[in-house]
Design an enzyme around this catalytic site. Structure first.
Site, short mmCIF file in Angstrom:
data_model
loop_
_atom_site.label_atom_id
_atom_site.label_comp_id
_atom_site.label_asym_id
_atom_site.label_seq_id
_atom_site.Cartn_x
_atom_site.Cartn_y
_atom_site.Cartn_z
N VAL A 137 1.04 -1.28 -0.04
CA VAL A 137 0.10 0.02 0.06
C VAL A 137 1.11 1.13 0.07
O VAL A 137 1.54 1.54 1.09
CB VAL A 137 -0.89 -0.10 1.18
CG1 VAL A 137 -1.46 1.31 1.30
CG2 VAL A 137 -1.86 -0.94 1.26
N PRO A 138 1.28 1.76 -1.06
CA PRO A 138 2.23 2.69 -1.31
C PRO A 138 2.09 4.15 -0.91
O PRO A 138 1.93 5.02 -1.46
CB PRO A 138 2.57 2.86 -2.90
CG PRO A 138 1.24 2.56 -3.43
CD PRO A 138 0.67 1.43 -2.46
N CYS A 139 1.88 4.18 0.69
CA CYS A 139 1.49 5.47 1.36
C CYS A 139 2.53 6.46 0.84
O CYS A 139 2.47 7.80 1.16
CB CYS A 139 1.32 5.07 2.77
SG CYS A 139 -0.27 4.52 3.08
N HIS A 140 3.78 6.22 0.43
CA HIS A 140 4.63 7.22 0.03
C HIS A 140 4.05 8.04 -1.13
O HIS A 140 4.44 9.28 -1.29
CB HIS A 140 6.09 6.58 -0.37
CG HIS A 140 6.15 5.68 -1.60
ND1 HIS A 140 5.80 4.33 -1.33
CD2 HIS A 140 6.07 5.93 -2.69
CE1 HIS A 140 5.65 3.68 -2.49
NE2 HIS A 140 6.08 4.50 -3.42
#
Length: 191
Positions: A137-140
């Protein structure tokens, strides 16, 4: 295999950790300064996990994370996640973030609007802060405001967030440089 398993693996940014259950990935740990600290943090979050050789589907997730961190265009959106203990709103935020294309970002406000809860910017920020599935989950890709890399960046911090965005080819700074910004402010306006 019953219960949760975990393993530590090498990436271009350091030794990461991953934990899983029969339902899917339960967490990903970005590297700490030392592997021992990465392992300790992972086990604090998943004390029931035992170190095992990853099953085939988890190994595929590891291979995808490694490839992404090596700059390869990898889609991790089909990796199954175990969201049993995750609040429903957070799951909705994570699904929205998983749909942000590689090399792009969305602000917390844009994510809230996408979820039809435009007043829930703080709730989106809180969900991002609690994301146990780093990289998958690419929260970046979730940022405070357009043109800023600020916002929650997990234990790894803003430097790692900027590095991940750079690996993916995302712009991580303001839309204009300082010279262009000053020029637009000082330029005479046509009347």
């Amino acid at each position: 295999m019953a219960g949760q398993g975990y393993t530590i693996f090498d990436t271009a940014v350091g030794r990461c950790g991953i934990a899983w259950s029969q339902a899917g990935i339960v967490g990903v740990q970005l590297p700490e300064v030392r592997e021992l600290e990465t392992r300790r943090r992972l086990l604090q979050q998943y004390p029931e996990a035992r170190e095992w050789r990853p099953p085939e589907d988890v190994q595929a997730a590891i291979d995808g994370i490694v490839a992404l961190l090596n700059g390869k265009p990898v889609d991790l959106s089909d990796i199954p996640l175990d969201t049993y203990d995750i609040p429903e709103f957070n799951c909705r935020v994570y699904e929205a973030i998983r749909r942000i294309p590689r090399g792009e970002t969305r602000s917390y406000a844009e994510i809230a609007i996408h979820l039809y809860v435009s007043g829930a910017i703080n709730a989106v920020a809180n969900a991002v802060a609690r994301n146990p599935f780093a990289i998958i989950v690419p929260c970046h890709r979730a940022i405070t405001a357009p043109g800023q890399t600020s916002g929650f960046a997990g234990n790894a911090g803003i430097v790692t967030k900027s590095r991940l965005l750079s690996i993916e080819g995302a712009r991580s700074g303001p839309a204009t440089n300082l010279f262009d910004a000053l020029l637009s402010v000082s330029a005479p306006r046509a009347q």
